[in-house]
Design a protein around this motif. Structure first.
Motif, PDB file in Angstrom:
ATOM      1  N   TYR A 166       0.835  -1.207   0.000  1.00 30.63           N
ATOM      2  CA  TYR A 166       0.000   0.000   0.000  1.00 30.63           C
ATOM      3  C   TYR A 166       0.871   1.259   0.000  1.00 30.63           C
ATOM      4  CZ  TYR A 166      -3.656  -3.249   1.391  1.00 30.63           C
ATOM      5  OH  TYR A 166      -4.516  -4.304   1.457  1.00 30.63           O
ATOM      6  N   PHE A 182      -0.297  -7.694  -6.453  1.00 26.34           N
ATOM      7  CA  PHE A 182      -0.720  -8.515  -5.320  1.00 26.34           C
ATOM      8  C   PHE A 182      -1.770  -9.499  -5.836  1.00 26.34           C
ATOM      9  CE2 PHE A 182      -3.118  -9.581  -1.642  1.00 26.34           C
ATOM     10  CZ  PHE A 182      -2.371  -9.265  -0.524  1.00 26.34           C
ATOM     11  N   GLY A 183      -1.709 -10.742  -5.372  1.00 25.67           N
ATOM     12  CA  GLY A 183      -2.783 -11.668  -5.737  1.00 25.67           C
ATOM     13  C   GLY A 183      -2.275 -12.961  -6.316  1.00 25.67           C
ATOM     14  N   THR A 219      -6.379 -13.281   0.002  1.00 26.81           N
ATOM     15  CA  THR A 219      -6.691 -13.864  -1.314  1.00 26.81           C
ATOM     16  C   THR A 219      -7.190 -15.295  -1.129  1.00 26.81           C
ATOM     17  OG1 THR A 219      -4.777 -12.621  -2.119  1.00 26.81           O
ATOM     18  CG2 THR A 219      -5.787 -14.185  -3.646  1.00 26.81           C
ATOM     19  N   ASP A 256     -15.011  -7.442  -9.421  1.00 18.85           N
ATOM     20  CA  ASP A 256     -13.813  -7.682  -8.608  1.00 18.85           C
ATOM     21  C   ASP A 256     -13.126  -6.332  -8.424  1.00 18.85           C
ATOM     22  OD1 ASP A 256     -11.472  -8.465  -7.416  1.00 18.85           O
ATOM     23  OD2 ASP A 256     -10.725  -9.637  -9.114  1.00 18.85           O
ATOM     24  N   MET A 257     -13.338  -5.735  -7.245  1.00 14.89           N
ATOM     25  CA  MET A 257     -12.814  -4.391  -6.974  1.00 14.89           C
ATOM     26  C   MET A 257     -11.440  -4.528  -6.324  1.00 14.89           C
ATOM     27  SD  MET A 257     -14.083  -1.584  -7.589  1.00 14.89           S
ATOM     28  CE  MET A 257     -13.538   0.059  -7.346  1.00 14.89           C
ATOM     29  N   LEU A 265      -9.013 -13.332  -8.698  1.00 14.14           N
ATOM     30  CA  LEU A 265     -10.386 -13.636  -8.265  1.00 14.14           C
ATOM     31  C   LEU A 265     -11.358 -13.545  -9.441  1.00 14.14           C
ATOM     32  CD1 LEU A 265     -10.413 -11.718  -4.835  1.00 14.14           C
ATOM     33  CD2 LEU A 265      -9.892 -14.132  -5.252  1.00 14.14           C
ATOM     34  N   ILE A 280     -11.557  -4.109 -11.533  1.00 16.47           N
ATOM     35  CA  ILE A 280     -11.096  -2.714 -11.451  1.00 16.47           C
ATOM     36  C   ILE A 280      -9.908  -2.631 -10.499  1.00 16.47           C
ATOM     37  CG2 ILE A 280     -11.746  -0.360 -10.778  1.00 16.47           C
ATOM     38  CD1 ILE A 280     -14.630  -1.006 -11.480  1.00 16.47           C
ATOM     39  N   ASP A 281      -8.883  -1.900 -10.893  1.00 16.12           N
ATOM     40  CA  ASP A 281      -7.791  -1.612  -9.951  1.00 16.12           C
ATOM     41  C   ASP A 281      -7.306  -0.191 -10.183  1.00 16.12           C
ATOM     42  OD1 ASP A 281      -5.891  -3.714  -8.118  1.00 16.12           O
ATOM     43  OD2 ASP A 281      -5.104  -1.702  -8.501  1.00 16.12           O
ATOM     44  N   ILE A 282      -6.985   0.472  -9.080  1.00 13.18           N
ATOM     45  CA  ILE A 282      -6.566   1.871  -9.131  1.00 13.18           C
ATOM     46  C   ILE A 282      -5.146   2.007  -9.687  1.00 13.18           C
ATOM     47  CG2 ILE A 282      -5.551   1.979  -6.809  1.00 13.18           C
ATOM     48  CD1 ILE A 282      -7.240   4.575  -6.439  1.00 13.18           C
ATOM     49  N   ASP A 283      -4.404   0.895  -9.658  1.00 18.50           N
ATOM     50  CA  ASP A 283      -2.988   0.938  -9.974  1.00 18.50           C
ATOM     51  C   ASP A 283      -2.749   0.540 -11.430  1.00 18.50           C
ATOM     52  OD1 ASP A 283      -0.142   0.689  -8.537  1.00 18.50           O
ATOM     53  OD2 ASP A 283      -0.330  -0.901 -10.020  1.00 18.50           O
ATOM     54  N   GLY A 326      -8.977   2.282 -12.298  1.00 22.18           N
ATOM     55  CA  GLY A 326      -9.750   3.323 -11.612  1.00 22.18           C
ATOM     56  C   GLY A 326     -10.218   2.858 -10.251  1.00 22.18           C
ATOM     57  N   ASN A 345     -11.215  -7.097  -2.051  1.00 18.89           N
ATOM     58  CA  ASN A 345     -10.131  -7.367  -1.107  1.00 18.89           C
ATOM     59  C   ASN A 345      -9.193  -6.172  -1.188  1.00 18.89           C
ATOM     60  OD1 ASN A 345      -8.037  -8.311   0.404  1.00 18.89           O
ATOM     61  ND2 ASN A 345      -7.393  -9.903  -1.044  1.00 18.89           N
ATOM     62  N   ILE A 346      -9.445  -5.150  -0.353  1.00 19.01           N
ATOM     63  CA  ILE A 346      -8.622  -3.916  -0.461  1.00 19.01           C
ATOM     64  C   ILE A 346      -8.021  -3.635   0.922  1.00 19.01           C
ATOM     65  CG2 ILE A 346      -8.518  -1.549  -1.275  1.00 19.01           C
ATOM     66  CD1 ILE A 346     -10.779  -2.070  -3.150  1.00 19.01           C
ATOM     67  N   ILE A 376     -10.374   2.022   2.894  1.00 24.12           N
ATOM     68  CA  ILE A 376     -11.003   2.187   1.568  1.00 24.12           C
ATOM     69  C   ILE A 376     -12.365   1.501   1.561  1.00 24.12           C
ATOM     70  CG2 ILE A 376     -10.819   1.557  -0.880  1.00 24.12           C
ATOM     71  CD1 ILE A 376      -7.819   2.219  -0.577  1.00 24.12           C
ATOM     72  N   ASP A 388     -15.932   3.089   0.647  1.00 26.77           N
ATOM     73  CA  ASP A 388     -16.570   2.699  -0.619  1.00 26.77           C
ATOM     74  C   ASP A 388     -17.744   1.726  -0.479  1.00 26.77           C
ATOM     75  OD1 ASP A 388     -14.823   4.342  -1.883  1.00 26.77           O
ATOM     76  OD2 ASP A 388     -13.585   2.776  -2.782  1.00 26.77           O
TER      77      ASP A 388
HETATM   78  C1  LIG Z   1      -4.975  -6.652  -1.348  1.00 29.81           C
HETATM   79  S1  LIG Z   1      -4.826  -6.379  -3.054  1.00 29.81           S
HETATM   80  C2  LIG Z   1      -5.992  -7.583  -3.659  1.00 29.81           C
HETATM   81  C3  LIG Z   1      -5.632  -8.182  -4.980  1.00 29.81           C
HETATM   82  C4  LIG Z   1      -6.500  -9.376  -5.386  1.00 29.81           C
HETATM   83  N1  LIG Z   1      -7.871  -8.990  -5.588  1.00 29.81           N
HETATM   84  C5  LIG Z   1      -6.433 -10.471  -4.343  1.00 29.81           C
HETATM   85  O1  LIG Z   1      -7.460 -10.766  -3.737  1.00 29.81           O
HETATM   86  O2  LIG Z   1      -5.341 -11.000  -4.125  1.00 29.81           O
HETATM   87  C6  LIG Z   1      -5.696  -4.838  -3.178  1.00 29.81           C
HETATM   88  C7  LIG Z   1      -5.687  -4.205  -4.546  1.00 29.81           C
HETATM   89  O3  LIG Z   1      -6.562  -3.078  -4.497  1.00 29.81           O
HETATM   90  C8  LIG Z   1      -6.027  -2.031  -5.272  1.00 29.81           C
HETATM   91  N2  LIG Z   1      -6.619  -0.788  -4.753  1.00 29.81           N
HETATM   92  C9  LIG Z   1      -6.217  -0.036  -3.700  1.00 29.81           C
HETATM   93  N3  LIG Z   1      -7.076   0.987  -3.517  1.00 29.81           N
HETATM   94  C10 LIG Z   1      -8.050   0.872  -4.447  1.00 29.81           C
HETATM   95  C11 LIG Z   1      -9.228   1.626  -4.766  1.00 29.81           C
HETATM   96  N4  LIG Z   1      -9.583   2.710  -4.058  1.00 29.81           N
HETATM   97  N5  LIG Z   1     -10.002   1.218  -5.782  1.00 29.81           N
HETATM   98  C12 LIG Z   1      -9.640   0.131  -6.528  1.00 29.81           C
HETATM   99  N6  LIG Z   1      -8.529  -0.601  -6.283  1.00 29.81           N
HETATM  100  C13 LIG Z   1      -7.761  -0.257  -5.249  1.00 29.81           C
HETATM  101  C14 LIG Z   1      -4.520  -2.165  -5.093  1.00 29.81           C
HETATM  102  O4  LIG Z   1      -3.827  -1.575  -6.162  1.00 29.81           O
HETATM  103  C15 LIG Z   1      -4.336  -3.682  -5.009  1.00 29.81           C
HETATM  104  O5  LIG Z   1      -4.047  -4.233  -6.266  1.00 29.81           O
END
Ligand SMILES: C[S@@+](CC[C@H](N)C(=O)[O-])C[C@H]1O[C@@H](n2cnc3c(N)ncnc32)[C@H](O)[C@@H]1O
Length: 277
Positions: A28, A121-122, A129, A148-149, A156, A171-174, A198, A214-215, A219, A223
């Motif tokens: 993070y 990550f994942g 996970t 899958d956020m 996943l 969706i992923d912010i990164d 996003g 899984n964030i 957050i 959200d």
């Molecule tokens: C803990 S990892 C989970 C990855 C995968 N889904 C898993 O379960 O292993 C969290 C992911 O959320 C993304 N992330 C962080 N903040 C976010 C946000 N506000 N919206 C969307 N994605 C976000 C990170 O970039 C990271 O890839």
């Protein structure tokens, strides 16, 4: 031209579950790649991404239950993949799903997911996970519309498609995770997953039968109302990325919006929680 990186070596006492917590929090904070060895956890961050307050956000360093020491040095960019390959072993969940790299042997489990995470990550190795995979295996996703956020590697979302979901948004912010998820989705011959870079602001006018996120606690707390606004009647919300002590806050937030708590899974202080609309 090769980037300059800072290589941090952390030693965490106790290492279990300290190393896992450290790796999640460093991720993070902007660290990109992690290797566990006999010295502890080695983590890399680009020198131009580093700011003096980067370690301030790593809670475990301030947590008195753990003793965390670290040293660092500057290095040129490495072959992260080679480092990762040395350390990545296939992981099997409940005898039904294997998450592995392309160079591992094909498993006999019902679901076979091939991931090349590089810096995302994942891989299924992290508790969160692992538990989200367990939840997905226990729920019928046939013909379902899934979100899958925070998709990371896309692991996943890929499992959701293999279980029969027919319409999946990941969706992923990164930026890096977005690109890595696209690669892994192609690698697993998935056809029903759309990947977006996003955050929850992309969810206007969307609706889903199952939402997976899984964030992390903060957050999610922010959200959750947006996720719930997209959840169909009888829809399922699966959340992880937080510790057991955070369950009451997450539960309150979901119940404020009339979701019903169903159950939680727990592994090394981490939890995954299921709600129904
Ligand atoms: C803990 S990892 C989970 C990855 C995968 N889904 C898993 O379960 O292993 C969290 C992911 O959320 C993304 N992330 C962080 N903040 C976010 C946000 N506000 N919206 C969307 N994605 C976000 C990170 O970039 C990271 O890839």
């Amino acid at each position: 031209m090769d980037q300059i990186y800072l290589e941090y070596t952390f030693s965490v006492n106790p290492a279990e579950p300290g190393n896992e917590i450290l790796i999640a929090e460093l991720g993070y904070a902007g660290f990109e790649s992690f290797v566990e060895n006999e010295e502890g956890v080695v983590a890399y961050i680009q020198k131009n991404e580093w700011t003096p307050d980067v370690l301030e956000t790593v809670e475990i360093i301030k947590n008195e239950s753990f003793k965390v020491n670290f040293t660092y040095k500057e290095i040129a960019q490495q072959n992260w993949n080679a480092e990762w390959e040395k350390n990545f072993h296939p992981i099997e969940v409940d005898g039904l799903c294997t998450v592995r790299a392309p160079f591992h042997e094909k498993p006999s489990t019902k679901y076979d997911i091939i991931i090349e995470p590089k810096m995302s990550f994942g891989t299924g190795h992290h508790e969160t996970t692992h538990m989200m995979i367990q939840f997905l295996l226990k729920n019928n996703l046939q013909g379902k519309k899934v979100l899958d956020m925070g998709c990371g590697t896309g692991v996943l979302a890929i499992l959701a498609e293999k279980e029969g979901a027919t319409n999946i948004d990941a969706i992923d912010i990164d930026r890096w995770c977005f690109e890595n998820a696209v690669e892994n989705i192609t690698r697993n011959n998935c056809e029903h997953i759309k990947v977006y870079e996003g955050d929850a602001s992309l969810l206007n006018n969307k609706n889903y039968d199952v939402i997976i996120a899984n964030i992390n606690r903060n957050i999610l707390l922010e959200d959750i109302p947006i996720y719930i606004s997209c959840l169909n009647n009888d829809g399922i919300l699966l959340l992880s990325g937080f510790y057991k002590d955070d369950i009451p806050k997450i539960k309150d937030r979901c119940e404020q919006f009339s979701l019903k708590f169903v159950e939680n899974l727990e592994k090394n202080h981490w939890v995954a929680v299921k709600f129904i609309n």
